[in-house]
Design a protein around this motif. Sequence first.
Motif, PDB file in Angstrom:
ATOM      1  N   GLY A 272       0.823  -1.210   0.000  1.00 51.75           N
ATOM      2  CA  GLY A 272       0.000   0.000   0.000  1.00 51.75           C
ATOM      3  C   GLY A 272       0.852   1.253   0.000  1.00 51.75           C
ATOM      4  O   GLY A 272       1.542   1.543   0.981  1.00 51.75           O
ATOM      5  N   ALA A 273       0.830   1.972  -1.139  1.00 50.57           N
ATOM      6  CA  ALA A 273       1.559   3.250  -1.202  1.00 50.57           C
ATOM      7  C   ALA A 273       0.572   4.395  -1.045  1.00 50.57           C
ATOM      8  O   ALA A 273       0.577   5.368  -1.798  1.00 50.57           O
TER       9      ALA A 273
ATOM     10  N   PRO B 243      -1.010   7.206   1.934  1.00 52.66           N
ATOM     11  CA  PRO B 243      -0.240   8.121   2.776  1.00 52.66           C
ATOM     12  C   PRO B 243       0.564   7.417   3.874  1.00 52.66           C
ATOM     13  O   PRO B 243       1.724   7.779   4.118  1.00 52.66           O
TER      14      PRO B 243
ATOM     15  N   GLU C 213       1.995  -1.233  -4.621  1.00 52.39           N
ATOM     16  CA  GLU C 213       0.712  -0.534  -4.687  1.00 52.39           C
ATOM     17  C   GLU C 213      -0.133  -1.116  -5.818  1.00 52.39           C
ATOM     18  O   GLU C 213       0.347  -1.280  -6.938  1.00 52.39           O
ATOM     19  N   ARG C 214      -1.403  -1.348  -5.516  1.00 59.58           N
ATOM     20  CA  ARG C 214      -2.274  -1.977  -6.523  1.00 59.58           C
ATOM     21  C   ARG C 214      -2.706  -0.996  -7.624  1.00 59.58           C
ATOM     22  O   ARG C 214      -3.039  -1.378  -8.727  1.00 59.58           O
ATOM     23  N   ARG C 215      -2.732   0.299  -7.277  1.00 59.52           N
ATOM     24  CA  ARG C 215      -3.226   1.284  -8.248  1.00 59.52           C
ATOM     25  C   ARG C 215      -2.114   1.718  -9.205  1.00 59.52           C
ATOM     26  O   ARG C 215      -0.941   1.531  -8.913  1.00 59.52           O
TER      27      ARG C 215
ATOM     28  N   ALA D 284      -8.536  17.011   6.941  1.00 60.88           N
ATOM     29  CA  ALA D 284      -8.031  17.942   7.944  1.00 60.88           C
ATOM     30  C   ALA D 284      -6.757  17.346   8.539  1.00 60.88           C
ATOM     31  O   ALA D 284      -6.763  16.212   9.014  1.00 60.88           O
TER      32      ALA D 284
ATOM     33  N   ARG E  25      -6.226  15.455  -0.742  1.00 59.55           N
ATOM     34  CA  ARG E  25      -5.629  14.120  -0.669  1.00 59.55           C
ATOM     35  C   ARG E  25      -4.679  13.909  -1.850  1.00 59.55           C
ATOM     36  O   ARG E  25      -3.624  13.303  -1.714  1.00 59.55           O
TER      37      ARG E  25
ATOM     38  N   CYS F  52      -1.393  -7.147  -3.697  1.00 60.18           N
ATOM     39  CA  CYS F  52      -1.132  -8.270  -2.809  1.00 60.18           C
ATOM     40  C   CYS F  52      -2.447  -9.028  -2.655  1.00 60.18           C
ATOM     41  O   CYS F  52      -3.455  -8.436  -2.248  1.00 60.18           O
TER      42      CYS F  52
ATOM     43  N   ALA G 211       0.042  -1.525   4.941  1.00 60.38           N
ATOM     44  CA  ALA G 211      -0.648  -0.221   5.014  1.00 60.38           C
ATOM     45  C   ALA G 211      -1.644  -0.183   3.873  1.00 60.38           C
ATOM     46  O   ALA G 211      -1.695   0.794   3.115  1.00 60.38           O
ATOM     47  N   ASP G 212      -2.408  -1.268   3.726  1.00 63.78           N
ATOM     48  CA  ASP G 212      -3.297  -1.375   2.570  1.00 63.78           C
ATOM     49  C   ASP G 212      -4.743  -1.000   2.900  1.00 63.78           C
ATOM     50  O   ASP G 212      -5.681  -1.472   2.257  1.00 63.78           O
TER      51      ASP G 212
ATOM     52  N   ALA H  37      -6.167  -6.449   2.479  1.00 66.12           N
ATOM     53  CA  ALA H  37      -6.059  -7.854   2.045  1.00 66.12           C
ATOM     54  C   ALA H  37      -5.142  -8.616   3.006  1.00 66.12           C
ATOM     55  O   ALA H  37      -5.337  -9.817   3.235  1.00 66.12           O
TER      56      ALA H  37
ATOM     57  N   LEU I  95     -19.217   4.127   5.790  1.00 68.44           N
ATOM     58  CA  LEU I  95     -18.268   4.463   6.848  1.00 68.44           C
ATOM     59  C   LEU I  95     -18.322   3.364   7.900  1.00 68.44           C
ATOM     60  O   LEU I  95     -19.337   2.695   8.045  1.00 68.44           O
TER      61      LEU I  95
ATOM     62  N   GLY J 282      -1.884   1.820  10.235  1.00 68.69           N
ATOM     63  CA  GLY J 282      -2.821   2.735   9.578  1.00 68.69           C
ATOM     64  C   GLY J 282      -4.222   2.139   9.570  1.00 68.69           C
ATOM     65  O   GLY J 282      -4.586   1.334  10.438  1.00 68.69           O
ATOM     66  N   ASP J 283      -5.008   2.502   8.543  1.00 69.26           N
ATOM     67  CA  ASP J 283      -6.391   2.025   8.463  1.00 69.26           C
ATOM     68  C   ASP J 283      -6.478   0.501   8.430  1.00 69.26           C
ATOM     69  O   ASP J 283      -7.490  -0.070   8.837  1.00 69.26           O
TER      70      ASP J 283
ATOM     71  N   GLN K 266      -9.213  12.421  12.284  1.00 72.37           N
ATOM     72  CA  GLN K 266      -7.982  11.869  12.866  1.00 72.37           C
ATOM     73  C   GLN K 266      -7.490  10.582  12.213  1.00 72.37           C
ATOM     74  O   GLN K 266      -6.412  10.116  12.536  1.00 72.37           O
TER      75      GLN K 266
END
Length: 464
Positions: free
Chosen positions: A21-22, A24, A44-46, A63, A118, A143, A174-175, A180, A298, A316-317, A328
């Motif tokens: 995951g590339a 942020p 990165e997949r994209r 923000a 972004r 991946c 960081a995907d 995945a 969400l 990360g997420d 945040q």
Amino acid sequence: MPGRATPADRATPMPHFTIIGAGPVGTLMGLMLARRAQRVRLIERRPDPRTAPPERGRSINLALAARGMVALEQAGLSDRIAPQMIAMPGRMLHDEHAALQFLPYGQNEEEVIHAIGREPLNRILIEAVAAHPHIELSFNTRCVDLDPQAGTLQLRDEPSGSTRSESFEILLAADGAGSAVRAALVARALSRAEERPLAHDYKELLIPAIERGTPPSYAFEPHALHIWPRGGFMLIALPNTDRSFTATLFLPREGDPGFDRLSRGEAVRAFFRQQFADAAAVIPDLEQQFALHPQSQLGTVYCQGWQAQGRVLLLGDAAHAIVPFHGQGLNCGFEDCRVLDRLLAGHGDSAGALAEFERQRRPNTDAIAAMALENYLEMRADVRSAQFAQRQRLAAELERDFPGRFIRRYSMVMFHPEIPYAEAQRRGAQQEQLLDTLVERFGYDLSQPGARAYAERLLGAAGL
Ligand SMILES: Cc1cc2nc3c(=O)[nH]c(=O)nc-3n(C[C@H](O)[C@H](O)[C@H](O)COP(=O)(O)OP(=O)(O)OC[C@H]3O[C@@H](n4cnc5c(N)ncnc54)[C@H](O)[C@@H]3O)c2cc1C
């Protein structure tokens, strides 16, 4: 005995860190590691965002607050990011009659949050990563699975669909929220994860710059985070550097009002006219935008077992996606990068650092997940009451009078990266009780005889 390097090994030694995951978080983490002379491979997949058009349907601006800013500074990126930021020193509330009320966020001009696109943020990070000699970057590569025990991962070349297996030493995932890697760990019973969706979705809409006059101007005050709080739902808008705003409607998926009732253009226009008249007036193509832009979900990801076999880690997420109401999610992900970088630099063995990361971080990410959910109620409903503004003013006064001892929870989260989220949550709860007691006795007036001394006593009793 360590094996001897073959000529092939010497030509392309395996990077110590593989990051999936590339986005942020992945890029910032890669940069931090590379600055310590670690060899990093980013997957990165994209397609490369420097050449491909931006993807639709992801949030357009964000923000940034202190936790994110200090991490960017640590990676040496502040100077490049600064021109893309717009300071938002407070909330601008829009009521049903388009009357405005500005509520400052902080105590001084440094206590502000910043709107940033972004796309420019990602581009700056990707450019920095691409320019670093220690980082290898692959786009269009997804991946699809991994085996932590064997230290192998399955990669799919997106354009051709062909898959291959590769080895890794340490893998950082960081995907993102739909990770995945997390799914692969859960499938092997190495992690447990629950994705808890919110019953409200969101849709983004562009408020264009007003073209009358040269140069064009912002439709609303640019230095504010605009909120149209309506109790059960809300519209918000953050400024962009091209003088537009990105507005986001947060609304129940079903019900009255709900996204399911807004399938026709006239219904959308009527709803906006009734609820957000001043915003409706500056979105001429509202109906078209509403029909074209995606309605997105969400939710919160609760995961335990962020690391596996001492060589795979979620961050990360991927580890802890949260709802966006405290602004945040990314700030927290950037803070992850700082914490992990410090642990890896300080630990002789990386496995120890990975285990320690979850131990240190999870109480804090659980805390911000809860505070982010609470903040939705505050933003869409609580801010409407006169009491809310009075309480905010009283709290700000206490913060000035008792520096370091009373700091509003919002400020601890947004402006005080030295205070961990879990501590902000705990102190925030104590302060709410203190405010209740103080208000009961003295109302919202701290100038009443004895009020300050009483507040001081309450702070002392709470250990603050
Ligand atoms: C509406 C909305 C508003 C928000 N506002 C804010 C805000 O104001 N402030 C804030 O701090 N946060 C905000 N957030 C949260 C923020 O967007 C996220 O926390 C942040 O993007 C997480 O970064 P990340 O790098 O962990 O994941 P992502 O940004 O999701 O990046 C993940 C990357 O991994 C790639 N990837 C995914 N799967 C694979 C795979 N299998 N193989 C290879 N690559 C893969 C993706 O293509 C992507 O590039 C908001 C979120 C939403 C939805």
